[in-house]
Design an enzyme around this catalytic site. Structure first.
Site, PDB file in Angstrom:
ATOM      1  N   VAL A 156      39.416  35.063  33.350  1.00  0.00           N
ATOM      2  CA  VAL A 156      40.645  35.565  32.739  1.00  0.00           C
ATOM      3  C   VAL A 156      40.992  36.907  33.377  1.00  0.00           C
ATOM      4  CG1 VAL A 156      41.690  36.399  30.589  1.00  0.00           C
ATOM      5  CG2 VAL A 156      40.181  34.401  30.560  1.00  0.00           C
ATOM      6  N   LYS A 157      42.254  37.107  33.717  1.00  0.00           N
ATOM      7  CA  LYS A 157      42.672  38.388  34.285  1.00  0.00           C
ATOM      8  C   LYS A 157      42.952  39.378  33.151  1.00  0.00           C
ATOM      9  CE  LYS A 157      45.119  38.894  38.027  1.00  0.00           C
ATOM     10  NZ  LYS A 157      44.120  39.437  38.977  1.00  0.00           N
ATOM     11  N   ALA A 158      41.892  39.729  32.436  1.00  0.00           N
ATOM     12  CA  ALA A 158      41.993  40.702  31.353  1.00  0.00           C
ATOM     13  C   ALA A 158      41.866  42.113  31.919  1.00  0.00           C
ATOM     14  CB  ALA A 158      40.911  40.446  30.309  1.00  0.00           C
ATOM     15  N   TYR A 162      38.528  44.720  34.644  1.00  0.00           N
ATOM     16  CA  TYR A 162      38.640  45.395  35.927  1.00  0.00           C
ATOM     17  C   TYR A 162      37.923  46.745  35.956  1.00  0.00           C
ATOM     18  CZ  TYR A 162      41.368  41.666  37.820  1.00  0.00           C
ATOM     19  OH  TYR A 162      41.735  40.441  38.301  1.00  0.00           O
TER      20      TYR A 162
END
Length: 315
Positions: A156-158, A162
């Site tokens: 998931v690009k949460a 990052y």
């Protein structure tokens, strides 16, 4: 790096001046990194005087998946979000390659367990090519590990995910590298901070599997298909040991921001002869030709911004 900001952003259903696209300092997005996003590229085709957004629909679908996994109390309107991307590029009259960021952020003043309200926003900036695209870069394996799926869902690009990549970037730079390579929780190669990794060994392209703690990358999928279908290169998706990187004939990163970026050394050991590999060059040229619409291959991967169809979509 992106240049100075453009005139307009898209914020909760409408275009606004860049300075007005704001959320509160007390929002869960700020306090806890409670948000998901997509990075997209728009490629300018000078001959056609057209901007093509690369694999827009796939990015929208992955954003909707991220919203679901993060348990936000909205369902993404993919049609509206597609119009948002087109509107923000058109409004800023970009005539050069752009990097687009589409986000769903937890707004309001809730706590960690909040599920709404959700703010949608879209921004875009020009992003010129880096020297690494043609010259390659030195990469190094860092001590930070990619979290396992039971700790954080890396597919998931949460936004909060990052921070792991940020720590890796700082360590790599402190060690004199141009990019970081992270291992996963069992010591296998995962990816870079924001990009997937491929190596070429004995004529076979090898990349860590989607169960190796990596993002299910849309660019990675495109690269696999271009290698297999257009360049006739076999691709293996499997566990990769760190020491295998030292035996690679070629290696490269791929991703929306990184596109196809050659790796010329790992841990100060040359990859192959230490120069950008022949296959990497061929793949890179093909990738850009497809993304820019200079090749007729994969027309469904390109969404025009200024054409008649896009004008209707933005209405």
């Amino acid at each position: 790096m992106a240049d100075t900001h453009p005139r307009f952003a898209w914020f909760n259903g409408r275009l606004v001046p860049w300075e007005e696209a704001r959320i509160h300092v007390y929002s869960p997005a700020v306090k806890y990194g409670a948000g998901v996003f997509e990075g997209l590229r728009g490629y300018w085709n000078e001959g056609e005087r057209e901007m093509f957004v690369f694999r827009l629909r796939e990015h929208l679908e992955r954003l909707a998946f991220g919203i679901k996994v993060m348990r936000f109390d909205v369902t993404a309107d993919l049609g509206q979000l597609e119009r948002a991307v087109i509107e923000v590029v058109r409004a800023n009259e970009f005539r050069d390659g752009v990097h687009i960021r589409l986000s769903a952020l937890l707004d309001g003043d809730g706590e960690m367990y909040s599920v709404g309200p959700v703010t949608f926003c879209c921004t875009a900036n020009t992003r010129p090519p880096t020297k690494a695209l043609t010259e390659g870069l030195a990469a190094g394996v860092v001590s930070w590990r990619r979290p396992e799926d039971a700790a954080l869902p890396m597919r998931v690009k949460a936004n909060a995910n990052y921070q792991n990549g940020r720590m890796a970037v700082h360590e790599a730079k402190a060690n004199g590298y141009g990019a970081a390579i992270l291992l996963n929780n069992i010591g296998k190669v995962a990816e870079g901070p924001g990009m997937c990794l491929f190596m070429l060994r004995g004529g076979v392209a090898v990349t860590p599997s989607v169960t190796s703690g990596i993002l299910e990358s849309i660019t990675r999928d495109a690269v696999i298909r271009l290698l297999r279908d257009e360049l006739g290169v076999a691709v293996e998706e499997r566990d990769v040991d760190r020491s295998e990187l030292y035996a690679a004939d070629e290696a490269f990163f791929c991703g929306t921001a990184w596109e196809v970026t050659p790796i010329t050394s790992v841990d100060r050991l040359p990859v192959g002869d230490g120069r950008v590999g022949a296959l990497t060059k061929r793949l890179q040229a093909l990738y850009f030709a497809v993304a820019k619409g200079e090749s007729a291959l994969h027309p469904a991967w390109r969404t025009p911004v200024y054409g008649a169809a896009s004008a209707r979509a933005a209405e």
